[in-house]
Every structure is written in structure tokens, then in C-alpha cells.
Design an enzyme around this catalytic site. Sequence first.
Site, PDB file in Angstrom:
ATOM      1  N   LYS A 250     100.862  -5.278  90.864  1.00 17.94           N
ATOM      2  CA  LYS A 250     100.116  -5.829  89.735  1.00 17.94           C
ATOM      3  C   LYS A 250      98.648  -5.424  89.876  1.00 17.94           C
ATOM      4  O   LYS A 250      97.951  -5.901  90.766  1.00 17.94           O
ATOM      5  CB  LYS A 250     100.250  -7.351  89.711  1.00 17.94           C
ATOM      6  CG  LYS A 250      99.493  -8.039  88.585  1.00 17.94           C
ATOM      7  CD  LYS A 250      99.750  -9.547  88.630  1.00 17.94           C
ATOM      8  CE  LYS A 250      99.021 -10.274  87.528  1.00 17.94           C
ATOM      9  NZ  LYS A 250      99.280 -11.732  87.571  1.00 17.94           N
TER      10      LYS A 250
ATOM     11  N   ASP B 228     100.963 -21.418  83.114  1.00 16.66           N
ATOM     12  CA  ASP B 228     101.384 -20.403  82.135  1.00 16.66           C
ATOM     13  C   ASP B 228     102.881 -20.131  82.265  1.00 16.66           C
ATOM     14  O   ASP B 228     103.309 -18.982  82.373  1.00 16.66           O
ATOM     15  CB  ASP B 228     100.590 -19.110  82.346  1.00 16.66           C
ATOM     16  CG  ASP B 228     100.654 -18.185  81.132  1.00 16.66           C
ATOM     17  OD1 ASP B 228     101.008 -18.663  80.038  1.00 16.66           O
ATOM     18  OD2 ASP B 228     100.361 -16.993  81.287  1.00 16.66           O
TER      19      ASP B 228
ATOM     20  N   VAL C 217     101.593  -3.892  85.487  1.00 17.45           N
ATOM     21  CA  VAL C 217     102.503  -3.994  86.625  1.00 17.45           C
ATOM     22  C   VAL C 217     103.322  -2.707  86.712  1.00 17.45           C
ATOM     23  O   VAL C 217     103.898  -2.255  85.715  1.00 17.45           O
ATOM     24  CB  VAL C 217     103.440  -5.211  86.488  1.00 17.45           C
ATOM     25  CG1 VAL C 217     104.342  -5.323  87.720  1.00 17.45           C
ATOM     26  CG2 VAL C 217     102.637  -6.490  86.306  1.00 17.45           C
TER      27      VAL C 217
ATOM     28  N   ILE D 111     106.092  -1.196  84.245  1.00 17.60           N
ATOM     29  CA  ILE D 111     107.188  -2.110  83.889  1.00 17.60           C
ATOM     30  C   ILE D 111     106.693  -3.360  83.172  1.00 17.60           C
ATOM     31  O   ILE D 111     107.492  -4.197  82.773  1.00 17.60           O
ATOM     32  CB  ILE D 111     107.991  -2.514  85.148  1.00 17.60           C
ATOM     33  CG1 ILE D 111     107.083  -3.140  86.210  1.00 17.60           C
ATOM     34  CG2 ILE D 111     108.751  -1.343  85.695  1.00 17.60           C
ATOM     35  CD1 ILE D 111     107.832  -3.655  87.430  1.00 17.60           C
ATOM     36  N   GLY D 112     105.387  -3.492  83.003  1.00 13.67           N
ATOM     37  CA  GLY D 112     104.865  -4.653  82.293  1.00 13.67           C
ATOM     38  C   GLY D 112     103.365  -4.569  82.106  1.00 13.67           C
ATOM     39  O   GLY D 112     102.672  -3.908  82.887  1.00 13.67           O
TER      40      GLY D 112
ATOM     41  N   GLY E 229      99.870  -6.997  80.595  1.00 16.38           N
ATOM     42  CA  GLY E 229      99.335  -8.223  80.020  1.00 16.38           C
ATOM     43  C   GLY E 229      97.851  -8.100  79.761  1.00 16.38           C
ATOM     44  O   GLY E 229      97.269  -7.012  79.860  1.00 16.38           O
TER      45      GLY E 229
END
Length: 1006
Positions: free
Chosen positions: A742, A844, A726, A718-719, A721
Site C-alpha cells: 500500500k 471506515d 495498492v 489491485i486497488g 483509494g
Amino acid sequence: MNSPQAIIHLSSSSLISFLFYGLAITCLTSATVSASYGGNETDYHALLSFKSMITQDPYQVLTSWNHSFHFCDWSGISCGKRHKRVTVLRLVSKGLEGSFSPHVGNLSFLRELHLWNNSFQGTIPHELGRLSRLRALSLSINKLSGVIPTNLSGCSNLEVLRLAKNKLVGSIPKELSLLSKLASLVISYNKLTGGIPPFLGNITSMEEFDVHENPLGGSIPDTLGLWKNLTGFYSSGCNLYGHIPPSIFNLSLLVNFSLPGNHLTGSLPSEIGNQLPNLEYLQLRNNELNGVLPPSISNCSKLGILEMSYNNFSGRLTIDFSNLIDINEIWLGNNNFHGPGEADDTRFVDYLKNCTKLVVLSLFSCNLTGVLPISIGNLSDQLTFLDLGDNQLFGSLPSSVGSLVGLTTLYLGDNRFKGKIPSTIGKLKKLQYLSLDSNQFSGPIPDAIGNLSLLTELYLYFNKLEGHIPSSLGNCKELNLLNLKNNRLGGKIPKQLLQLPSLTVGLDLSYNNLSGSIPSEIKDLKMLSYLSLAHNNLSGNITSNLGECISLTMLNLSGNIFEGIIPSSFSSLGALGVLDISENNLSGRIPKFLGKWKSLEYLNLSFNDFEGEVPVEGVFANASLFSVLGNDKLCGGLVTLELPKCKETGNKKKRFPFFIFVIVIAPTLLIVLCCVYLLCKKKRNSQPSQSSGNERFLKVSYNQLLKATDGFSTANLIGEGGHSSVYKGILDSNDDKSVAVKVLHLQSRGAHKSFIAECEAWRNIRHRNLLKIITSCSSTDFQGNDFKALVYEFMANGSVHDWLHSSAYTSKMNHLQRINILRDVANALDYLHNRCQTTIVHGDLKPSNILLDDDMVAHVGDFGLARLLGTGLNQNSSTGVKGTIGYAPPEYGIGSEMTSCGDVYSFGILLLEVMTGKKPTDDMFNDGLSLHKFAYMALPDQVIDVIDNDAIVLQSTEANAKKVEECLAATIKIGVSCSVDSPPQRMKIEIVVNELQHILDVLQNI
């Protein structure tokens, strides 16, 4: 054996039979469809095509659109009784999303098409021009773009055309002038340009014309005077200039005439009231009109709202308001209604007694001179808002003002009133805002003022009031701001006043003659932001209870007779931006905690009796931010202070005898350490590999996370970086609730450090608006490689970035949702910066790190760059990456350490992105233009042009629309204030929280 001829004959016979059979089936099917739809398959297929382009139908209104029902029985459809053809398609406020099917143009019998308040996208189909029978087309409050189709002129019977609150561009097409029956044209809240074209005057059937809030430009064409049937003319905020053509004032049927917020010049015709006798709404505020406000307006006997404020009208106000018995609101502020000589400019008040429906009377900054007549008390008991501030009114304030029992707001400040404040003011039980400041009132503050139990703001500063501050103010349980500055008040500060928890915005008692000490009850003002007791005769020690006022951002105790030391409890006032305790008799050393406050912008310790070394940290590192003048016993500090060097005292200190440590303390310490070691070893050896249920976090293994995420499958990704990926998963030990896992990319440089930083941050924090961590995992995978992961509560609504920029989220957030989310984020930052035991800098902050739960409550996540100030942990290298490009503050780019001010900058950019829908890295931001500058240039009057169109919800009234616009402007102003380049000038996050909450309170009451 059959001959070839026989075979050919047989085949031909079979083929003929087959074709005949097929034809029969086709005819039967066609007959069935014809029977079902009365031969009107065209309408049927057009409606199915319309349905096929709908992507979201949250209320399931189209579920009836199927073969089980005749289309005339479908939801939102009406048909003619004779031909059974579709005559009306009405799907209003149904939450529909999708494109507008051009096949609607095939509904040739359609008379009304109403699709307003949905989310249709794309252009308006030009095929609608085929609907020659169409009388009403209403597509307002959607997301339609492109131009107004020219061939709408084919809808020759069109009477109503409503396209407001879309994203239409271009000019008003000339072809619309062919719509000879058009009576209502509403195209407000778009981006149309090219002025109001003169050819529109050819549509002599026009009754309602609404183009407000379009950047049209140009002047008002005199051809519009041909609209003899016009009742409503709305063109606010259209950048119109020049005079209002005389022909407009001949439209005798005009009821609503609204042209505010333009650049119109010239004067109004003296006979306007006779020319426009049917006026109910006359709104020309915020223009450049001049001359006398015509007395003939009194002939507009139906007038309900008169708005002429912010113009250049002059001369005495001579309108006979007694004829305006239906008048509801009078807004005439910021003009010049002063008559010649010493004439009394307040005579108009006598004519208002017949205005029994009057709710608002506003004549601020009108240069009115004279005595306020007793007849002010004869005004309507419906009057809620009275503003006569910033004039030249003198004499006493009539006691009859107490008869205005409906008042909620009373502005009389900045005049020349004298004498006592009448005690009858206590009869105004509904009063919430009272301004009597900047006058010459004398005598005591009446005790009756304590009867105003709904009062929220009270301004009595700059008068000549004397006596005690009435303890009855303690009855004003809603009071959040009190300003009694610059009077002659004496006695002690009443403790009842300090026991008002509602007092959150400000308390200013400075420049009076107050005596005694600060009451200990000051501790009850835990949410107070501003406190000034300066320049009184207060004495004694500064109470340590002040340290419990943890929300203070400004504290001024200067110019009193305080003595003793600065209380150590002041160390709790970490939110202070300004501290002034100058001109007292304070002594002792300057506390070191003053140099550790990150929020402190100015500190004044001058003219006291402080001694010892001046610190060089924090605010003491910049000589322009503090003052220690007049303290003769101070030493050290910055060179620019030119103070004497502090004497060396290190060698003279008595040292603790070393032999006592060796003989007594060291063996004891060794024994204790040995016992601790043995106990820890025994506990470690006996501890099971899985955690018990009593531990704060449950423990999970690599295998459990592998299973929970289906082998870290891409379907659950779902994500992603730079340092992590994640995954969505379900943990058996989490009641089968979804979690977000994560997984750190440990081969990525900085990933391990990110994991440690995040773990350390989560160890110290818990807050409603922070992402909830469930556990962490530090283990090895099945190949023996290091494995580290964090497990969070799953956020079903994704991130703010998704809602703003992802095409997957077809529905968008309105302005209220967006400001709620921003308030949530500000609350989280305020907690991290000011409410934690250790200040935490997120480092961040950006939309992708703001996650939304089922209720759209925001949760700040991703603490991979977090820094715990003052702990020595997570001290990021000055050469390392800090934050994300576009969101990181400029000082990080030159090597400055991470600070809470940096988070505030990131929040400011985040706010501007949320409200404008534009990323700080958008291609449009070049050649010196930035998101910050883009928003700044729109303040204060062009904010609506930079707000994301998806955020704005069209309001039912002009007044509500104005309030929303003001709230949006206030929100943008916060973002601009937070994202300035200079860290000390950025708005404090605790102030941001208060400001956003105030904006939300206003919006939720609209």
C-alpha cells in the site's frame, strides 16, 4: 512463344483442375465429418455452441467435448441407438457458469434437458420451443432471468417443466395451457406475479403443481379442480387470499397439499378426510382459516404431517388420532381448541398411543383446559418435541412423563400445573430444552435433574419452588442458560453451578431467598453474558472475582445486603451495558472507570451509602441513563441531580516538600536521563541499516518495494483509494510469497496522518480476522521525495465488495459463506473494541476493506482512519471526514467524535449489504427509503424478498427451507439493530458475535 488463345486455354484448364481438386477436398472433408458424426453435424455444432458459452467449468466436465470422441460419447450426452442423435443432455450440479446457448434448439431429437443446480445466467432461449420431442426440461437452481418463454408451448410432448429457484419475472404465460401432456410444473422461488391463472385447469394431465414462494397474489381458481390426477399442490407464501375452492377437495389422488403462509379464509369441509383419503402431507399453517378442525381428518390413514398452527380454528379437538398410525408430526399451535363448559380438552392424548411414529406434538397457545392425563407417558418413544405451553392445564404433572425417553425439547410453561416436579424427569437423558416456567410448582427442584447431561436451557422461573439449588446441576455440562427467577429457593449458591464453562448465555437467580456470599468460583464464568442475583439475601463484600467475567453485558446485584466498595476489578467489565447494584449497603467513592465505559447504557447505584463526587463523564453525562438516589453523601455531578456542591479540598492537601525534590530527586533523575541518552546514542551509532532477524518486523527499502512490484506497474495495481494505491508484489525476504504493498499518496491531504494512524493501530493489534501486516517503509524515492508504504499479507480472494458487485467474480457467495464472513468481521470488531489493551475504533468499515484469504476467512484491513481511544492519539478533527458516505453513522455528520458505536453502525450497514447485495448508496434509496429501512420493512415475514438471490441455496425439504428462512431473518434483524440512528440503542458487538455464531450453528446442522 504461346499465342493468346493458348494462354487462355491453359489458364482455363488450370482453373478447371483447381476447382475440381478443391471440390474433391471439400467432399473428402465432408465425408470425413459425416463418417465421424454419422451425418449429424447439426447436433455436433449445437453442442459446440453450447460449450462455447460456458465461462466456468470447475469440474472439467466438458473436457471430453472435443474432436477425439464422437459427441455421443461426450460427458452428459446420450444418443439414440438408431439415428445417433442427441436424446438426453444432462449436466446436473457441475458448477457450470455462462449463458444458455439458443443453438440447443437445434437438437431436434432431444427428449430430456437437465441443467439444474448450476449458474446459468440470462434468459431462457425461446428457441427451445422448437424441441417438439422434448419431454423433460429441468433448469432449476440457476440464475436465469426474464420471463417464461411463451413458445415453450411448441414443446408439445413436454411432461416435466422445472424452473424453480431462478430470477424469473412476469406472469405464467397462457400458452402453457397448450402443453396437454404436462404432468409436473415446478416454478417455485421466483418473482412471478399475476396470480394462478384459471386456464391452467385445461392441463388435465397435471400431477404436480409447485409455485411456492412467488408473490403471485389473487385467489385459487376453481378450474384447478379439473386436475383429477394431481398428487402434489404446493403454493406456500404466494399472497393468496379467499376461500379454498370446493373443487380442490374433490382431487382424491392428492398426496401433498401445502398452502401455508397465505391469507386464506373460510372453513374446511367436514368430509375432507373422506374426499382426500390419500393425503400424507396437509400443511395449511399461517392462514386465517376458521371453524372446527374436521374429525374426518382421522380417515386420512396415510397422513404423516399435519400442520394447522397459526389459524383461527375453534371447538374441541376431536380427531381420532388412533387411526393415523403413520403420523409423524402434529403442529396445531395458536388456535382455540377449548370446548364448551368445564370439559376436559386433553382427551385427544388418549388416542395418540397408536401413533408409534410420532416425532412432534405441538399444541401451544390453544386455550386447552384440563388435567394432563397419565396416558401422556404412552406416547411414542420416538417423540422428540412436545409443546403444550401457554394453555390452561392444571393439576400435577404426571410422573409418566419420564417415559418419553426420546424427548429433546419439552415445553410446559405458562400453564397452571402445581405440586412437585416429578423426579422421573431425570430419565429424559436426551433432553436439551426444558421449560416448566410460569406455573405453580412447589417443593424442591429434584436432584435427578442433574441427570440431564445434554441440557442446554432450563427455565423454572415464576413458580413456588423451595429448598436449595441442587448441586447436581453441575453435571449438566452443556447448560448455557438457567433461569430460576421468582421462586422461594434458599441456601447458598452452589459452587458446582458456577464451574460450568458452558454457562454463556444467562444465569438468573433473582427474587429468591439465597444467602451467603457470591462464591469465588464465579470467576470460571468468563463467557457469561447475563447475570442476575437481584433481590436475595446475599451479603458480604462483592467478590473481586466477578471482574474475571469479562463477557458480561448485564449484571444485576440489586436488593441484597452487600457491603464494602465496588471492587476495582470491575474495571475489566468493559462490555457491560447494564449494571444495577442498587439497594445494598455499598460505600466508598464512585469509581471513575464507570464513566469511561463506552458500552454502558444504564447504571443504577441508588440506595446505598456512596460518598464523594459524582462523575460527569460517559454514562454520568446523561441523567436519564443512571440513578444515584438515596446516597446522602454524594455531591457534584450534573446540575439536574440537584446535589450539593463538593467542598474545595485542594489547598488543604499536604504537598510533597519541594526542597526534597530539588536536593535529592532532581540530581538523581538528571543522572539517569544522561545515562539513557548516552546508551541510546551508542546503540544508534552501532546499529546496521538493515534489521536483524530478531526484530518484530523486517525492514524494507524503497528499492526492494520497487523491485517487488515490477516498478509499481499498472499490471500489478489491485486497488486504489483517495490516499493510496495498492500493488501486488513478491518480496525476496518473504519466502517468495505474494504481498500487498500500500503506497501512500503523500501529496494527498490527510495521507500522512492516515499513515501514522494505521501504523499506530497495527502496533497494538494481532487477531486472526485482522489483515496481517508484514512491515512498513518510510523512506525517499530516487528523486528524493518522501515515500511511505505498508506491506500486508496478500489476500487471494480479493474483497467482499468484489464478490458482491464486480462482474469479474461470476461465482457468488451462498448464505452460509456470507454469514461466516460477517461472524469473522464481528469477531474482529469485538477484539478491537473490547479485547485490546486500548480500545480501537476502525472508523471506515465497508465491504472494500474486508479481504478474503484462500479459505474465504475474512480479514479487516485499512486502519487509515483508526482512532485509539484514551491515548490522545489520532484525535480526528470534528470537521474532518470520518468514514465513507453510506457507512458512516449519522452522528458523525453533525460533528460527533468517533466511537465504537459508530463502528457498530457501519457493521450493520455492511451486514445488510452483504445479505441483500445492495449498496447503501444504491439509486433505489431515495425519498426517505434507506438500506436500513428497506431491510426493516421486510421483517419478520418478507425477509426472503430482500435477500440477494445469489445467496439462497434451495433446500431439499420444506422444514429445512423454513429453518434457513428463519436464520436469514435473524441475520437481517441483527443488521437492522446495529444500524439504528441512536447510538445507545445499537446492538453490542459481543452480542452480535454470539447471535451470528448461533445462526451458523443452526445452518451447519441443516
